[in-house]
Every structure is written in structure tokens, then in C-alpha cells.
Design a protein around this motif. Structure first.
Motif, mmCIF file in Angstrom:
data_model
loop_
_atom_site.group_PDB
_atom_site.id
_atom_site.type_symbol
_atom_site.label_atom_id
_atom_site.label_comp_id
_atom_site.label_asym_id
_atom_site.label_seq_id
_atom_site.Cartn_x
_atom_site.Cartn_y
_atom_site.Cartn_z
ATOM 1 N N MET A 72 0.828 -1.213 0.000
ATOM 2 C CA MET A 72 0.000 0.000 0.000
ATOM 3 C C MET A 72 0.861 1.262 0.000
ATOM 4 O O MET A 72 0.533 2.252 -0.657
ATOM 5 N N SER A 73 1.979 1.223 0.734
ATOM 6 C CA SER A 73 2.818 2.421 0.752
ATOM 7 C C SER A 73 3.439 2.645 -0.626
ATOM 8 O O SER A 73 3.629 3.775 -1.057
ATOM 9 N N ASN A 74 3.717 1.571 -1.352
ATOM 10 C CA ASN A 74 4.228 1.719 -2.720
ATOM 11 C C ASN A 74 3.157 2.248 -3.648
ATOM 12 O O ASN A 74 3.409 3.115 -4.483
ATOM 13 N N LEU A 75 1.939 1.747 -3.487
ATOM 14 C CA LEU A 75 0.841 2.242 -4.325
ATOM 15 C C LEU A 75 0.635 3.730 -4.077
ATOM 16 O O LEU A 75 0.277 4.485 -4.970
ATOM 17 N N GLY A 76 0.875 4.158 -2.828
ATOM 18 C CA GLY A 76 0.722 5.558 -2.479
ATOM 19 C C GLY A 76 1.943 6.397 -2.801
ATOM 20 O O GLY A 76 1.973 7.587 -2.523
ATOM 21 N N GLN A 77 2.969 5.770 -3.387
ATOM 22 C CA GLN A 77 4.206 6.461 -3.764
ATOM 23 C C GLN A 77 4.844 7.176 -2.578
ATOM 24 O O GLN A 77 5.289 8.323 -2.679
ATOM 25 N N VAL A 78 4.881 6.481 -1.452
ATOM 26 C CA VAL A 78 5.463 7.064 -0.251
ATOM 27 C C VAL A 78 6.970 6.894 -0.301
ATOM 28 O O VAL A 78 7.473 5.827 -0.617
ATOM 29 N N GLU A 79 7.683 7.957 -0.017
ATOM 30 C CA GLU A 79 9.139 7.840 0.026
ATOM 31 C C GLU A 79 9.699 8.854 1.005
ATOM 32 O O GLU A 79 8.985 9.611 1.645
#
Lengths: 558, 135
Positions: A281-288
Motif C-alpha cells: 500500500m505504501s508503494n501504491l501511495g508512492q510514499v518515500e
């Protein structure tokens, strides 16, 4: 009618696979191998991560090549991507050495290693529907311009190497594997063979048709119980040859998942999201690194934790003060973060039903991503502020600080509508909202039944099934239009396209589950057995406690 | 509660009529925390640059002094300052490392108090303050 038409079946497969394989030898091609799970999420996660680095999947800069034997309908755990050789961007560089030398740029392998579902990334040197085809293709590649350049870099005597044979869903003897290796002898690598941590690891993958659970589809025994030799039982769909990029092949998907597994956390709740899905989910949200992420239904903070691990600063809100405070000072959301050396997350007790009124009026975009798992009444009911009665009595001033305001049930359709409205207001332009929504219905249309918002564009929906009817979707949306305060009512009116009907498919799931369970055979019987068991354990516990107390009383008296 | 969060909170009851910002801070216990070792300078800088645009600067200056950081911030945010990395680092510290552990936030218009306990501000309204009509 599955009589001995096995041979006919094999023949049929072979004939449909006589199609030429296409590997553009003037471009840089890679093969992405996925873990065989969460099939619906693989492409979505990949697309989100590539997009974060400025690479658009399906564009000429990143084309998807058809896999060999494209006639099968199953989703295969492979993807072939093709890039123009000179491709580079502010955040990435195709050439591994270039990327490692710079601080700002990453290589393709390192970018893709962020994806939890990616098992390996391979620089493609040849493909085919059979080993022979793959060998021919590799020979052609070796003689091409680009091939010569790449091969030249890796073939000198200083580079140790090894060639791994990976046969999906089938086992071959060591002798058979060595025979496969010999096919590629023409490469003639000058360096020494080294089994442990060589400089370059080459791989030949023999792909066969897999079921959705990851096991090979064709049986090893024919109807007369005779074992069929592997090569005939499971003909290859494709054979790939190349050089492994980056860290090498992970057995279950990328590393972090074990390290941050729920088993190791101090504070858990019934709704904690497992580490794997939280990272996805954090990848889908483009969290970095350096981003600001919010979770309006933070609960035990499991989703926020994965975002913090990616380097983002996090804020979580929840209406339930008990879950925010945790069980005690060693078991709470903050202790989970401290356990992994992460900055303390910000926590606020607030009610999302009235989000826009808890925060500064102007719809000032604050958050880069909103990643959340809203309560939909299956294991945790949703609540909002407000009394159930029409005219609530005002609270006397001196009791105000300790008064726990009454809450009332918060219907799922409102939960979703308010979530989308809040996201539309507070996300930065281009920011993403990722949320979970359950579904208990065979007929669910992603276009018509998911909640919508004028300011948010739908990006993807990934379905995770639990049972034939029950499952959940992880939906990604992106803010594409600025929020206009004056249009709030208009926005809220169009959230559910088919009105109550769509909302209903996501609502009252607990009741639907119960109803469905009641219809199953022997429900009453099984219920009685469970009740009996529960009573027994309760009584046993009581007895144990009494004994313990009487023992300690005896000790005291002595 | 950090100053960054405080910069976004307001009193949302009917009585405040949308003017309940900024909330006045009465601090009983403050803790200054240095960021843990994992946090990198680059991460902090890119974060501050990202949120700079949405800060209500005057509210922030007042809040900082209410938290005991008198004169820590300049009264006006100039263009030059936004490009000064040392200033941005100091700003990050003010926004993210100074925590209000216990205290009260008071609405400037109605005087309604929101308690902050153990670092968590409680923004929940009482029943009668809530809107009965869904807005």
C-alpha cells in the motif's frame, strides 16, 4: 472426459507455440519476475513505483513486450520491459555504474527492488519458447551492437560468474540441469566459476504454466500411473536467459517484510494490517523519503509504520482514544515506531466525519499521500461524534475534561464519502489516496460501484479474495483537480454513482457474513460445539485461577 | 503534539463560526526531542521544503513563543530565507522536535478548551456542539 488424450493435449500446445519470439536487440530489455501471490497487485505496484521515478509504463520509454507463448490466459508472474538504450532521467539511470556513482540517481534494479512483489530483475540476453530458440536468440544478441557492448563488460577474466538454472514448477536432475547449462557454453566467459557471491550471476529460467497457487498445472503421471518425463509433462511456455541485476533473487519477495513482521511488534490489534500488504500500500501511495503521510483511521498504526520505514513523516488520527494511547506505555503506537528507531508519529484524536471543520478552513493541501484502512464494521465498527438522541443535554463545565462524548454509528457510505472529500481537500496536487474497501458480492463493477470524486482520478483497484464471495479491494486514486470550497455539496452528491445500491455492496458485511454462514449445512451443530468449547476453556481458566489463589493464600498463611 | 500539527488545528464547533484559529497554547509540559539516528539530513530538508508553502507563518511565530521558543523565528518569511539551508534545518527543529506533552489549546473566539494529554490533542466535540445536519 479426461481420458488418455494427454498426448493430444501436449501436441496442441506445441503447435500453438510455434510463434516467433520478439526481442528487440537495439533496446535495453529486462525481465521482471514476480512472486506468485497477490497477483492482482503486481502490475499496480510496479506501475506506481516506476511512476515515482518518472518512468511511465506503456510509453515508448518503457514498453511492455509480449511474453513468448502469449496464448495462455492465466496471469503469468513475468513481465518483459523494453527501454531505449540512452534512457535516463533526473532520478534514474539505466547503466548500473552510472547510477551508483551519482547520489541522485538509482538504477532500474534498485528502483524495482522497492516492490515487495518483485522477486528478481534480469537483464535479458535471449528468449524463446524452447531452450533451442532461446539459445538462437542469445547468439543473435551476442553478435548485435548492444549485445557486444554489454557482453564485453562482463566476460573478462576478472569477473567470476555462475549460471543458475531455475525451473518453475518442475524438478530436473543435476545431470539434466548441467545439460541445459552446456547449451550456453558458446558464451565462453573468461572469468572463474564461483558458486558463492560471484561478480555476475546468470540465469536461465524455464517457465511452465502455473496455477494461481504457484504449482504446475500438468500432472506428472498419465492415466496409467506411469510417470511422464519432466520435459514432456510440462512443456515450457518460455525460456529466458540473462544476467541478474541488483541483489539477486529473493525467495518470497523483497527483504523488509520479515524484518518488520507483525510477529515482532509490541502493540497489535485485531485490525493490524500485515507488513506485506502495508508495504504494498505504501508503494501504491508512492510514499518515500521526506514525504508527509496521513492515516485518518490509524488504529494500531500498522500502515503508518511501513510509510515511516520508507522515510516519510507520519500523522495518524482516530476517534478512539484507547487505541491511540495503547495498552500501556510499552505497548502503544509510539513504542512500535521506537522499536524500529523511527521518528515519533503525530497522533490526534479527531473525528473524520467532520474533518474539514477540525482543520484550518482553507483547503490547503497538506499531505503527499493518504494511506488507510477504514473501519467497515466487520471487526471494528466505525463511529462518529454525535448523540443518538435529538436534543442532547449540554455537559456541565466542571465535568468537561473527563467526559467521554457519546458516539454514534458511522455508516460505511458516509465513511467513504467523507474520506474522499477529505482526501480531495488535503492532498497536494498529484498526491495519492490508497484505501481498503471490502466487498461481499460477486457482481461488483469497479467503474460503477466504487465511490468517486470530481477531484480524484481513479488509478487502480486490486482485489484480494478471501473466499468466493468475500474479498477486499485496495483502491488507488490521485488528486488531479483543485478543491473548490463552494462545490462541496456537489462533490458529495456524486460519490456513489448508483446511489445506495453501490454503497450497499460495501456495507453491512458483518451481517451478510453471518447470514451466509447460517445457510451453510450443519451451522446449528457447529455453533453448539463452539459454544461448548468456549464454556470448557472458561471453566478451566476459572478453576486454575482459584487454585492459584488458594495456593498463594496457603503461602501467605505460612 | 508538534508545532506543525498545531498550525493546522482549529475549533470546529458551531459557536466558533469558522473562526476558531489559531488555538492559543497553554503548555504544562514540553519535551524537546532530537530526531532519532535513522533520520537523514536530506530527508528532513526535502520534507521542510515540501510543507513550507502551507504554513500559516504568523500563527506559527505566535505558537513558537507560546511554547517557550521566543524569537526563534523571524516575524516574516522572506524569499531568501526559504533558500537558506541552515534556516530550514532550524525550522525543521522548531516544527518537528518540540513536543507539547501536556497542555491546553484554547479557541480565540469562544474560549473552548481542547486538552492535550500525553502528546495527543483531543479535538472531539461534545454532543451539543456537533452539527445535527450533515454538511
Amino acid at each position: 472426459d479426461s481420458t488418455c488424450n494427454f498426448e493430444e493435449r501436449v501436441l496442441a500446445n506445441v503447435t500453438t507455440r510455434i510463434m516467433t519470439c520478439y526481442l528487440p536487440i537495439d533496446r535495453y530489455n529486462i525481465l521482471v519476475e514476480f512472486a506468485v501471490k497477490h497477483m492482482d497487485f503486481q502490475r499496480a505496484e510496479l506501475e506506481s513505483v516506476l511512476d515515482l521515478y518518472g518512468i511511465k509504463l506503456h510509453s515508448p520509454d518503457c514498453q511492455i513486450l509480449p511474453l513468448p507463448s502469449p496464448t495462455t490466459e492465466r496471469t503469468r508472474p513475468f513481465l518483459m520491459l523494453s527501454f531505449p538504450c540512452e534512457l535516463k532521467g533526473p532520478r534514474f539511470h539505466l547503466e548500473e555504474e552510472e547510477a551508483t556513482n551519482s547520489n541522485e540517481q538509482e538504477s532500474i534494479a534498485s528502483i524495482l527492488s522497492r516492490c515487495i512483489l518483485v522477486r528478481s530483475v534480469i537483464e535479458l540476453w535471449g528468449i524463446g519458447t524452447t531452450i533451442e530458440d532461446c539459445v538462437d536468440c542469445s547468439k543473435q544478441w551476442k553478435e548485435s551492437c548492444l549485445g557486444k557492448e554489454i557482453f564485453g563488460k562482463h566476460s573478462d577474466s576478472s569477473k567470476s560468474w555462475k549460471l543458475t538454472i531455475h525451473t518453475l514448477g518442475s524438478t530436473f536432475t543435476r545431470q539434466e540441469q548441467n545439460d541445459m547449462r552446456l547449451n550456453f557454453k558458446f558464451f565462453d566467459f573468461k572469468g572463474p566459476v564461483k558458486m558463492k557471491e560471484p561478480t555476475s550471476e546468470y540465469i536461465m529460467i524455464r517457465e511452465v504454466e502455473l496455477s494461481s497457487l504457484g504449482s504446475a498445472v500438468y500432472p506428472r503421471q498419465d492415466c496409467s500411473k506411469k510417470t511422464i518425463p519432466e520435459n514432456e509433462a510440462r512443456p515450457p511456455l518460455a525460456v529466458y536467459f540473462g544476467r541478474i541485476l541488483g541483489q539477486g533473487r529473493a525467495t518470497k519477495g523483497r527483504g523488509d517484510v520479515e524484518r518488520y513482521s507483525l510477529k515482532k511488534r509490541n502493540y497489535l490489534g485485531p485490525t493490524s494490517m500485515d507488513a506485506e500488504l502495508s508495504f504494498i500500500m505504501s508503494n501504491l501511495g508512492q510514499v518515500e523519503k521526506g514525504k508527509y503521510v496521513m492515516d485518518p483511521f490509524v488504529g494500531t498504526g500498522s500502515i503508518l509504520l511501513s510509510c515511516a520505514i520508507r522515510g516519510a513523516y507520519c500523522i495518524g488520527t482516530d476517534i478512539d482514544i484507547r487505541v491511540l494511547r495503547g495498552r500501556n506505555e510499552h505497548e502503544n503506537i509510539r513504542s512500535n515506531f521506537a522499536q524500529f528507531g523511527l521518528p515519533r508519529p503525530e497522533l490526534v484524536r479527531s473525528d473524520n466525519a467532520m474533518y474539514n471543520r477540525h482543520y484550518r478552513r482553507s483547503a490547503v493541501p497538506l499531505y503527499d499521500s493518504i494511506v488507510t484502512d477504514p473501519p467497515y464494521g466487520i471487526r471494528a465498527g466505525a463511529r462518529r461524534s454525535g448523540s443518538r438522541s435529538e436534543n442532547p443535554k449540554p455537559v456541565v463545565e466542571e465535568w468537561r475534561h473527563n467526559h467521554i462524548a457519546q458516539t454514534k454509528p458511522y455508516a460505511v457510505e458516509d465513511v467513504m464519502a467523507d474520506l474522499l472529500d477529505m482526501a480531495a481537500r488535503t492532498l497536494v496536487m498529484g498526491g495519492r489516496l490508497v484505501y481498503v474497501i471490502p466487498s461481499f458480492s460477486a457482481e461488483f463493477s469497479v467503474e460503477n460501484d466504487l465511490p468517486q470524486h470530481t477531484c480524484l482520478e481513479f488509478i487502480h483497484s486490486c482485489y484480494q479474495p478471501f473466499s468466493p464471495e468475500l474479498g477486499r479491494r485496495i483502491v488507488t486514486m490521485k488528486k488531479m483537480k483543485a478543491y473548490e470550497e463552494t462545490r462541496q455539496n456537489e462533490y458529495l452528491a456524486v460519490v456513489w454513482k448508483n446511489g445506495a445500491e453501490s454503497a450497499e455492496k460495501c456495507a453491512n458485511i458483518r451481517d451478510k457474513l453471518l447470514e451466509a454462514a447460517k445457510k451453510k449445512p450443519r451451522y446449528e451443530e457447529k455453533l453448539a460445539i463452539r459454544k461448548e468449547k468456549r464454556k470448557k476453556t472458561k471453566d478451566a481458566k476459572k478453576r486454575a485461577k482459584l487454585e492459584h489463589n488458594s495456593d498463594s493464600n496457603i503461602d501467605k498463611n505460612q | 503534539m508538534r508545532l506543525l500539527t498545531h498550525n493546522t488545528l482549529r475549533n470546529n464547533s458551531q459557536a466558533a463560526k469558522g473562526e476558531g484559529f489559531p488555538l492559543k497554547i497553554t503548555a504544562t509540559e514540553i519535551r524537546v526531542e532530537e530526531a532519532p539516528v535513522l533520520a537523514e539530513d536530506e530527508q528532513q530538508l526535502s520534507f521542510v521544503k515540501g510543507i513550507l508553502g502551507m504554513l500559516d507563518w504568523s500563527a506559527l511565530v505566535v505558537a513558537a513563543s507560546e511554547m517557550g521558543l521566543d524569537k526563534a523565528l523571524p516575524p516574516i518569511l522572506t524569499e531568501d530565507l526559504t533558500k537558506d539551508e541552515d534556516f530550514l534545518r532550524a525550522l525543521f527543529h522548531v516544527l518537528m522536535n518540540v513536543h507539547l506533552v501536556n497542555g491546553v489549546l484554547t479557541c480565540p473566539v469562544t474560549g473552548r478548551e481542547f486538552p492535550v494529554m500525553d502528546g495527543i490533542p483531543n479535538m472531539i466535540l461534545e454532543e451539543e456542539e456537533c452539527e445535527t445536519i450533515r454538511i
